[in-house]
Design a protein around this motif. Structure first.
Motif, PDB file in Angstrom:
ATOM      1  N   GLU A 193       0.855  -1.180   0.000  1.00 47.35           N
ATOM      2  CA  GLU A 193       0.000   0.000   0.000  1.00 47.35           C
ATOM      3  C   GLU A 193       0.890   1.227   0.000  1.00 47.35           C
ATOM      4  O   GLU A 193       1.745   1.389   0.883  1.00 47.35           O
ATOM      5  CB  GLU A 193      -0.923   0.021   1.222  1.00 47.35           C
ATOM      6  CG  GLU A 193      -1.883   1.203   1.214  1.00 47.35           C
ATOM      7  CD  GLU A 193      -2.859   1.158   2.387  1.00 47.35           C
ATOM      8  OE1 GLU A 193      -3.999   0.690   2.180  1.00 47.35           O
ATOM      9  OE2 GLU A 193      -2.462   1.575   3.493  1.00 47.35           O
ATOM     10  N   THR A 195       1.082   5.372   0.129  1.00 46.74           N
ATOM     11  CA  THR A 195       0.317   6.532   0.599  1.00 46.74           C
ATOM     12  C   THR A 195       0.925   7.810   0.031  1.00 46.74           C
ATOM     13  O   THR A 195       2.131   8.058   0.174  1.00 46.74           O
ATOM     14  CB  THR A 195       0.312   6.601   2.138  1.00 46.74           C
ATOM     15  OG1 THR A 195      -0.286   5.410   2.651  1.00 46.74           O
ATOM     16  CG2 THR A 195      -0.483   7.807   2.621  1.00 46.74           C
ATOM     17  N   THR A 197       0.513  12.033  -0.050  1.00 46.37           N
ATOM     18  CA  THR A 197      -0.056  13.114   0.756  1.00 46.37           C
ATOM     19  C   THR A 197       0.128  14.462   0.063  1.00 46.37           C
ATOM     20  O   THR A 197       0.976  14.626  -0.829  1.00 46.37           O
ATOM     21  CB  THR A 197       0.604  13.157   2.146  1.00 46.37           C
ATOM     22  OG1 THR A 197       2.012  13.359   1.992  1.00 46.37           O
ATOM     23  CG2 THR A 197       0.351  11.879   2.907  1.00 46.37           C
ATOM     24  N   GLY A 292      -9.394   7.077  -1.271  1.00 41.05           N
ATOM     25  CA  GLY A 292      -9.075   8.488  -1.126  1.00 41.05           C
ATOM     26  C   GLY A 292     -10.303   9.361  -1.204  1.00 41.05           C
ATOM     27  O   GLY A 292     -11.183   9.154  -2.036  1.00 41.05           O
ATOM     28  N   GLU A 302      -4.816  12.873   1.725  1.00 38.19           N
ATOM     29  CA  GLU A 302      -4.136  11.574   1.703  1.00 38.19           C
ATOM     30  C   GLU A 302      -4.887  10.633   0.757  1.00 38.19           C
ATOM     31  O   GLU A 302      -6.109  10.562   0.778  1.00 38.19           O
ATOM     32  CB  GLU A 302      -4.095  10.971   3.105  1.00 38.19           C
ATOM     33  CG  GLU A 302      -3.444   9.601   3.176  1.00 38.19           C
ATOM     34  CD  GLU A 302      -3.405   9.047   4.591  1.00 38.19           C
ATOM     35  OE1 GLU A 302      -2.645   9.577   5.423  1.00 38.19           O
ATOM     36  OE2 GLU A 302      -4.162   8.079   4.865  1.00 38.19           O
ATOM     37  N   ARG A 304      -4.501   6.527  -0.785  1.00 44.05           N
ATOM     38  CA  ARG A 304      -3.768   5.260  -0.654  1.00 44.05           C
ATOM     39  C   ARG A 304      -4.020   4.385  -1.888  1.00 44.05           C
ATOM     40  O   ARG A 304      -5.143   4.254  -2.340  1.00 44.05           O
ATOM     41  CB  ARG A 304      -4.191   4.524   0.617  1.00 44.05           C
ATOM     42  CG  ARG A 304      -3.659   5.206   1.902  1.00 44.05           C
ATOM     43  CD  ARG A 304      -4.262   4.601   3.155  1.00 44.05           C
ATOM     44  NE  ARG A 304      -5.653   5.004   3.319  1.00 44.05           N
ATOM     45  CZ  ARG A 304      -6.668   4.178   3.459  1.00 44.05           C
ATOM     46  NH1 ARG A 304      -6.465   2.871   3.415  1.00 44.05           N
ATOM     47  NH2 ARG A 304      -7.900   4.634   3.617  1.00 44.05           N
ATOM     48  N   GLN A 306      -3.299   0.537  -3.446  1.00 49.21           N
ATOM     49  CA  GLN A 306      -2.861  -0.828  -3.166  1.00 49.21           C
ATOM     50  C   GLN A 306      -2.375  -1.490  -4.448  1.00 49.21           C
ATOM     51  O   GLN A 306      -2.962  -1.327  -5.519  1.00 49.21           O
ATOM     52  CB  GLN A 306      -3.985  -1.632  -2.518  1.00 49.21           C
ATOM     53  CG  GLN A 306      -4.326  -1.117  -1.121  1.00 49.21           C
ATOM     54  CD  GLN A 306      -5.222  -2.047  -0.341  1.00 49.21           C
ATOM     55  OE1 GLN A 306      -5.866  -2.940  -0.893  1.00 49.21           O
ATOM     56  NE2 GLN A 306      -5.278  -1.840   0.968  1.00 49.21           N
ATOM     57  N   PHE A 332       6.286   8.913  -1.720  1.00 49.18           N
ATOM     58  CA  PHE A 332       5.210   8.134  -1.114  1.00 49.18           C
ATOM     59  C   PHE A 332       5.767   7.343   0.069  1.00 49.18           C
ATOM     60  O   PHE A 332       6.977   7.126   0.183  1.00 49.18           O
ATOM     61  CB  PHE A 332       4.573   7.172  -2.125  1.00 49.18           C
ATOM     62  CG  PHE A 332       5.541   6.162  -2.721  1.00 49.18           C
ATOM     63  CD1 PHE A 332       5.851   4.975  -2.062  1.00 49.18           C
ATOM     64  CD2 PHE A 332       6.134   6.413  -3.955  1.00 49.18           C
ATOM     65  CE1 PHE A 332       6.734   4.068  -2.612  1.00 49.18           C
ATOM     66  CE2 PHE A 332       7.029   5.511  -4.504  1.00 49.18           C
ATOM     67  CZ  PHE A 332       7.332   4.329  -3.835  1.00 49.18           C
ATOM     68  N   GLU A 333       4.880   6.928   0.931  1.00 43.69           N
ATOM     69  CA  GLU A 333       5.223   6.004   2.003  1.00 43.69           C
ATOM     70  C   GLU A 333       4.679   4.635   1.617  1.00 43.69           C
ATOM     71  O   GLU A 333       3.568   4.518   1.090  1.00 43.69           O
ATOM     72  CB  GLU A 333       4.621   6.448   3.334  1.00 43.69           C
ATOM     73  CG  GLU A 333       5.202   7.751   3.866  1.00 43.69           C
ATOM     74  CD  GLU A 333       6.668   7.628   4.213  1.00 43.69           C
ATOM     75  OE1 GLU A 333       7.076   6.543   4.693  1.00 43.69           O
ATOM     76  OE2 GLU A 333       7.411   8.610   3.981  1.00 43.69           O
TER      77      GLU A 333
END
Length: 435
Positions: A193, A195, A197, A292, A302, A304, A306, A332-333
């Motif tokens: 996943e 993320t 922002t 989102g 934010e 996300r 997948q 991204f994280e």
């Protein structure tokens, strides 16, 4: 004791609707249990859920060969939304084929395993014990099947180092030559996943470079670019053995694909067949789910994404994340949602015998190792140190769209392929432990 007919066994198995979800494999398992008991065997049922049981039976051999695991799954994928020319759970015999959901994946193989093992056992041709396992829930992750058996009943598999299962042993044509790929390794599930922002705000204003924009750039990058090429040892052996069965330009093209700078260009030039091999050269990630935003007039801060990620043997989730950071031009994280690790190396012990078995059954062919882009229950048994060889032998007619029919409408298997599979399996059982 009645003789076992592989076509009749498959027809019966297809007629049990084991669509997963919900599975409901119980009736099919109980029928197999009765069949095995009628041949003097003592199967046992192990279940996390009574409606999702698994069947195990140890078939005694006459000698001291190491024990062998043979396993398959009884659940199938849905037929919803598909237009079939026959009822999908009829098991109809038509035009030399057995039709129905699961004919290829993998009730056909289950029928071959059951038939070959019963015949080999009756003839005294098993040199060692064989543990036959027919499991539930493979199509939805194995939480009620192989995964549960390995975590809760590992002792049932004690002493076993090698197994036959899906997915391999079927014939395919490359440059007019017939090959039988034997699965010896598979890629690993690595779901991620990501993320993204950015500043939130009111939807009536103009916003640039926010979380949604970053998501868009990420999706574009995933669509237009590939991660780095990796020539793993199993892939190199696979392609070199294919090349050894070819001549001229076809052989040169296969070998050229092993040069990382040329791999993707060569595979693309080979058309649909070459593109089917492309995932074997890369760690891959496909966007599947987006989360989102909560209101249509609010810019989300934010989003996300997948990804269905798949790792080559020997790679870890951080390797794929690093490659995605090189590929995607925005920050991204990343979070690992699920990673099902597989063996880093192949145990080749039974491969030469499996190869010889197929080449003796079909002298005009070449058997080669296969790295599978998908996953099987083999990843669970690997946790117990068991090497799976994908060996469901099928000699298929030229032009038969094997991979396109799996999970599709009008799934079917040639009767001759079933009979070939039983014969090849019995050849293997006669030779196993006697080499």
């Amino acid at each position: 004791m009645e003789a076992v007919n592989v076509v009749a066994v498959l027809q019966k198995l297809i007629r049990f609707d084991t669509t997963n979800p919900p599975g409901n494999e119980r009736a099919a398992v109980l029928w197999v249990k009765e069949l095995l008991e009628s041949h003097g065997l003592k199967p046992e049922i192990l279940a996390r859920d009574p409606q999702r049981p698994n069947l195990l039976v140890r078939i005694p051999g006459r000698g001291q060969a190491p024990p062998l695991l043979v396993y398959g799954h009884l659940d199938v994928v849905t037929t919803e939304g598909q237009e079939w020319s026959v009822p999908p759970f009829s098991g109809e015999l038509k035009d030399g084929f057995v039709w129905g959901r699961g004919a290829l994946d993998m009730k056909g193989a289950d029928a071959m395993y059951i038939t070959a093992l019963l015949e080999a056992h009756a003839a005294g041709e098993l040199a060692g014990d064989v543990l036959l396992a027919l499991v539930s829930d493979e199509e939805a992750g194995g939480e009620y099947g192989a995964g549960w058996l390995v975590s809760e009943h590992a002792q049932r598999f004690a002493g076993i180092k090698h197994a036959l299962g899906e997915f391999g042993g079927f014939s395919l044509e490359i440059a007019g030559k017939r090959f039988y790929p034997i699965m010896v390794a598979e890629k690993q599930i690595c779901w991620l996943e990501l993320t993204f922002t950015g500043p939130g705000g009111h939807g009536s204003l103009i916003h640039k470079g926010g979380a949604m924009a970053k998501l868009g750039r990420a999706l574009t990058a995933l669509d237009q670019k590939l991660t780095a090429v990796h020539i793993t040892p199993v892939l190199e052996r696979m392609f070199r053995e294919i090349a050894a069965g070819l001549t001229g330009a076809a052989r040169a093209g296969i070998l050229a694909a092993l040069k990382p700078a040329l791999s993707d260009r060569v595979l693309t030039s080979l058309g649909e067949g070459g593109r089917a091999f492309q995932p074997l050269f890369h760690n891959t990630a496909n966007a599947t789910i987006v989360h989102g935003g909560e209101k249509i007039n609010v810019i989300p801060s934010e989003v996300r994404l997948q990804l269905d990620g798949r790792l080559l043997p020997g790679f870890e989730p951080q390797d794929l994340i690093a490659e995605l950071k090189d590929l995607i031009p925005v920050p991204f994280e990343a979070r690992v949602v699920r990673h099902d690790p597989g063996p880093k190396e192949v145990d080749w012990t039974l491969y030469p015998l499996l190869k010889r078995t197929l080449e003796e059954a079909d002298p005009q062919s070449t058997a080669v190792p296969l790295l599978l882009s998908g996953v099987t229950d083999g990843r669970y048994f690997a946790r117990l140190g068991i090497q799976t060889y994908g060996f469901t032998p099928m000699k298929l007619p030229s032009g038969f769209a094997f991979t396109k029919l799996i999970h599709a409408a009008d799934e079917r298997i040639p009767v001759e392929a079933l009979e070939f599979g039983v014969d090849a399996l019995k050849r293997f059982f006669r030779a196993y432990g006697n080499d």
